[in-house]
Design an enzyme around this catalytic site. Structure first.
Site, PDB file in Angstrom:
ATOM      1  N   LYS A   1      39.375 -35.820  -3.341  1.00  0.00           N
ATOM      2  CA  LYS A   1      39.896 -35.433  -2.025  1.00  0.00           C
ATOM      3  C   LYS A   1      39.007 -34.389  -1.353  1.00  0.00           C
ATOM      4  O   LYS A   1      39.443 -33.300  -0.976  1.00  0.00           O
ATOM      5  CB  LYS A   1      41.327 -34.922  -2.128  1.00  0.00           C
ATOM      6  CG  LYS A   1      42.337 -35.968  -2.588  1.00  0.00           C
ATOM      7  CD  LYS A   1      43.764 -35.425  -2.517  1.00  0.00           C
ATOM      8  CE  LYS A   1      44.772 -36.482  -2.945  1.00  0.00           C
ATOM      9  NZ  LYS A   1      44.746 -36.756  -4.387  1.00  0.00           N
TER      10      LYS A   1
ATOM     11  N   ASP B   1      35.589 -30.726   3.042  1.00  0.00           N
ATOM     12  CA  ASP B   1      34.753 -29.669   3.604  1.00  0.00           C
ATOM     13  C   ASP B   1      33.716 -30.280   4.540  1.00  0.00           C
ATOM     14  O   ASP B   1      33.662 -31.496   4.733  1.00  0.00           O
ATOM     15  CB  ASP B   1      34.081 -28.876   2.484  1.00  0.00           C
ATOM     16  CG  ASP B   1      33.989 -27.389   2.803  1.00  0.00           C
ATOM     17  OD1 ASP B   1      33.598 -27.061   3.949  1.00  0.00           O
ATOM     18  OD2 ASP B   1      34.303 -26.568   1.921  1.00  0.00           O
TER      19      ASP B   1
ATOM     20  N   ASP C   1      46.622 -38.439 -15.006  1.00  0.00           N
ATOM     21  CA  ASP C   1      46.981 -37.038 -14.771  1.00  0.00           C
ATOM     22  C   ASP C   1      47.409 -36.386 -16.088  1.00  0.00           C
ATOM     23  O   ASP C   1      48.569 -35.988 -16.277  1.00  0.00           O
ATOM     24  CB  ASP C   1      48.098 -36.955 -13.732  1.00  0.00           C
ATOM     25  CG  ASP C   1      47.658 -37.504 -12.393  1.00  0.00           C
ATOM     26  OD1 ASP C   1      46.439 -37.486 -12.110  1.00  0.00           O
ATOM     27  OD2 ASP C   1      48.521 -37.955 -11.619  1.00  0.00           O
TER      28      ASP C   1
ATOM     29  N   SER D   1      51.697 -40.047   0.051  1.00  0.00           N
ATOM     30  CA  SER D   1      53.039 -40.423  -0.391  1.00  0.00           C
ATOM     31  C   SER D   1      53.981 -39.231  -0.542  1.00  0.00           C
ATOM     32  O   SER D   1      55.120 -39.407  -0.969  1.00  0.00           O
ATOM     33  CB  SER D   1      52.954 -41.186  -1.723  1.00  0.00           C
ATOM     34  OG  SER D   1      52.306 -40.399  -2.704  1.00  0.00           O
TER      35      SER D   1
ATOM     36  N   LYS E   1      41.924 -43.875 -12.333  1.00  0.00           N
ATOM     37  CA  LYS E   1      41.825 -42.706 -11.447  1.00  0.00           C
ATOM     38  C   LYS E   1      41.924 -41.408 -12.232  1.00  0.00           C
ATOM     39  O   LYS E   1      42.842 -41.234 -13.030  1.00  0.00           O
ATOM     40  CB  LYS E   1      42.934 -42.761 -10.385  1.00  0.00           C
ATOM     41  CG  LYS E   1      42.819 -41.670  -9.325  1.00  0.00           C
ATOM     42  CD  LYS E   1      43.817 -41.887  -8.210  1.00  0.00           C
ATOM     43  CE  LYS E   1      45.202 -41.435  -8.574  1.00  0.00           C
ATOM     44  NZ  LYS E   1      45.336 -39.946  -8.624  1.00  0.00           N
TER      45      LYS E   1
ATOM     46  N   GLY F   1      51.148 -43.393 -12.012  1.00  0.00           N
ATOM     47  CA  GLY F   1      50.862 -42.258 -12.885  1.00  0.00           C
ATOM     48  C   GLY F   1      51.899 -42.122 -13.978  1.00  0.00           C
ATOM     49  O   GLY F   1      51.806 -42.725 -15.038  1.00  0.00           O
ATOM     50  N   ARG F   2      52.952 -41.358 -13.686  1.00  0.00           N
ATOM     51  CA  ARG F   2      53.938 -41.011 -14.711  1.00  0.00           C
ATOM     52  C   ARG F   2      54.635 -42.224 -15.321  1.00  0.00           C
ATOM     53  O   ARG F   2      55.023 -42.197 -16.486  1.00  0.00           O
ATOM     54  CB  ARG F   2      54.963 -40.042 -14.108  1.00  0.00           C
ATOM     55  CG  ARG F   2      54.461 -38.603 -14.102  1.00  0.00           C
ATOM     56  CD  ARG F   2      55.358 -37.692 -13.299  1.00  0.00           C
ATOM     57  NE  ARG F   2      54.951 -37.632 -11.896  1.00  0.00           N
ATOM     58  CZ  ARG F   2      55.475 -36.784 -10.999  1.00  0.00           C
ATOM     59  NH1 ARG F   2      56.429 -35.951 -11.376  1.00  0.00           N
ATOM     60  NH2 ARG F   2      55.048 -36.779  -9.764  1.00  0.00           N
TER      61      ARG F   2
ATOM     62  N   ASP G   1      39.545 -38.796  -8.034  1.00  0.00           N
ATOM     63  CA  ASP G   1      40.415 -38.457  -6.898  1.00  0.00           C
ATOM     64  C   ASP G   1      40.144 -37.016  -6.452  1.00  0.00           C
ATOM     65  O   ASP G   1      40.990 -36.136  -6.573  1.00  0.00           O
ATOM     66  CB  ASP G   1      41.870 -38.647  -7.341  1.00  0.00           C
ATOM     67  CG  ASP G   1      42.852 -38.527  -6.197  1.00  0.00           C
ATOM     68  OD1 ASP G   1      42.411 -38.378  -5.047  1.00  0.00           O
ATOM     69  OD2 ASP G   1      44.067 -38.591  -6.463  1.00  0.00           O
TER      70      ASP G   1
ATOM     71  N   GLN H   1      57.322 -35.884  -4.066  1.00  0.00           N
ATOM     72  CA  GLN H   1      56.668 -37.180  -4.242  1.00  0.00           C
ATOM     73  C   GLN H   1      57.692 -38.293  -4.021  1.00  0.00           C
ATOM     74  O   GLN H   1      58.785 -38.256  -4.561  1.00  0.00           O
ATOM     75  CB  GLN H   1      56.055 -37.288  -5.634  1.00  0.00           C
ATOM     76  CG  GLN H   1      55.481 -38.663  -5.974  1.00  0.00           C
ATOM     77  CD  GLN H   1      54.242 -39.016  -5.189  1.00  0.00           C
ATOM     78  OE1 GLN H   1      54.293 -39.179  -3.987  1.00  0.00           O
ATOM     79  NE2 GLN H   1      53.117 -39.125  -5.871  1.00  0.00           N
TER      80      GLN H   1
END
Length: 482
Positions: free
Chosen positions: A312, A315, A257, A370, A279, A452-453, A310, A432
């Protein structure tokens, strides 16, 4: 019953995923490493007819006036036998209505009629004995029971003690031998099933003593290794991912990210040696073109990891076909894995599969999230699990948070990936929620930790990735021993 007839039917049952390996709670209370789900045969008329014919051949010389299927799985089997072999049938109500005739047994019969009980399979015989009690109350004479599969866990002996003779088309051992022969099941998994059967013989359901101390809890099936699970995967990419995790000894995914494509590529090169999945959120980068995609693919080959965009998707089927295959990102061309919400219905999976399956891609379905207050819970999660079973060639698993709590245990060839992982529990200002690797892999039953972080904000992302990799793998090894 000839061996070739048994072999032919077992292979068909495996093809329609009526045979599953993993961890499943049986009616008897046992946690079994194998589950036979014959409810699915109602959707396959030719197989349903084959099942009924094979069972009929077991009891064609047994004298009976009527047949009765044990609710609910055996009802279509009994109906097919009734139609195919001109046998009168009665139907037992599982719940007697408090209106109308209030009958427990529906159909034409009279006291003294000889009734054959039809069941799909037998473990302890508890379901058969429940039906026997109702039939006896109607003064029907019951001496014989026919099933397709005997799980070889004490059922025939328990039924014999209650005056019933069991007729089985084949045993669980015969089924297992066929799947091993055709390499649908490895010798290691087969050995676990055989050991489970031997050590988990059931008790007579009618032999419980009120004053006796409670029995010890049933033995749980040992958690399968990633390598063992790879052999059961229906999705080729799920198999590849599980094999990669076993080979590389990592269950870590890093969430890239970051703001720029350059940062993303640098991060992939730094953490690549420690991860199984990288990811991305391609639409947050400052730029994108085919050369960036090519550089990322080269890094994936260099460090032996899979790429997970990712995206998501959420539609309708026709729209996601264009979103996945085209646009400026052309996700299907470079990303091994993508994911989707099931809010639009299963048509979204059909659309993504149309593009991705020919390219060898896989899809994760968002079963849980999450973030605090998520609506992806309960019945929605169960519907996602059912859709994954129906598209097992393309759906490789789930984005999930606590798969151990799910009512339905998923097939071992499906992978659970869990976001929101840090070395200590907590949350952020935007909702989160974070869990530790030990909690995610051990307590919650997931397979891949997505970080991630905790890594991308570290002074040394490579060192942080190594730490998370070690913690994730330690949690996995502990879970195998639990």
């Amino acid at each position: 019953m000839t061996e070739s007839e048994v072999e032919d039917l077992v292979l068909k049952l495996n093809e329609i995923e009526a045979v599953k390996f993993g961890e499943f709670k049986l009616k008897s209370g046992l946690i079994s490493p194998v589950y036979i789900d014959l409810r699915v045969i109602v959707s396959y008329p030719a197989i349903l007819e084959q099942v009924s014919r094979m069972m009929w051949n077991c009891i064609k010389d047994v004298e009976s006036d009527i047949i009765c299927g044990v609710p609910y799985t055996a009802l279509p089997i009994a109906t097919c036998m009734s139609l195919g072999f001109d046998m009168k049938m009665v139907m037992r109500r599982k719940e007697v209505k408090d209106y109308g005739t209030k009958k427990a047994i529906e159909g034409a019969y009279k006291p003294g009629d000889r009734c054959l009980i039809v069941e799909d399979l037998v473990t302890s015989g508890a379901s058969v004995l429940e039906t026997l009690e109702t039939l006896n109350q109607e003064k029907l004479v019951v001496k014989d029971v026919v099933v397709l599969i005997d799980r070889q866990q004490g059922g025939p002996q328990h039924l014999e003690k209650n005056g019933l003779k069991l007729h089985a088309a084949f045993t669980l051992e015969q089924l297992l031998a066929v799947l091993v022969k055709h390499k649908y099941v490895g010798d290691d998994v087969a050995a676990k099933v055989r050991a489970f059967i031997e050590s988990n013989q059931t008790k007579d359901p009618n032999a419980a003593k009120p004053d006796a101390p409670p029995p010890p809890p049933p033995a749980a099936a040992q958690r399968m290794t990633y390598g063992e699970r790879a052999k059961t995967a229906k999705c080729a990419l799920a198999r590849e991912c599980l094999e990669l995790m076993e080979r590389k000894q990592t269950n870590l995914s890093v969430a890239a990210d970051v703001d720029t494509a350059e940062e993303m590529l640098s991060l992939a090169d730094q953490v690549g040696p420690h991860i199984c999945v990288f990811k991305t959120h391609v639409d947050i980068f400052d730029k994108w073109d085919d050369s960036i995609a090519e550089q990322l693919q080269q890094l994936a080959k260099k460090h032996d990891f899979l790429i997970f965009e990712d995206r998501k998707f959420a539609d309708i089927g026709n729209t996601v076909v264009s979103q996945y295959a085209g646009g400026i990102y052309k996700i299907a061309d470079w990303s091994h894995i993508t994911n989707a919400h099931l809010v639009p219905g299963p048509g979204i999976v059909d659309g993504l599969k149309k593009v991705g399956l020919p390219k060898g891609r896989g899809c994760l379905l968002l079963a849980e999230m999450s973030s605090q207050g998520t609506l992806a819970v309960g019945a929605y999660t169960e519907a996602v699990a059912a859709t994954a079973d129906a598209h097992a060639d393309f759906v490789m698993g789930f984005i999930s948070v606590n798969p151990a709590s799910w009512q339905t245990k998923t097939a071992p060839g499906l992978i659970h990936m869990t976001p929101g992982v840090q070395l200590s529990k907590g949350g952020d200002a935007l909702g989160q929620q974070y869990n530790t690797p030990a909690s995610v892999i051990g307590e919650r039953g997931s397979d891949v930790i997505i970080v991630g972080r905790g890594i991308i904000k570290a002074d040394n992302p490579a060192a942080a990735a190594q730490t998370y990799r070690e913690e994730g793998w330690k949690a996995y090894q502990a879970a195998l021993k639990a």
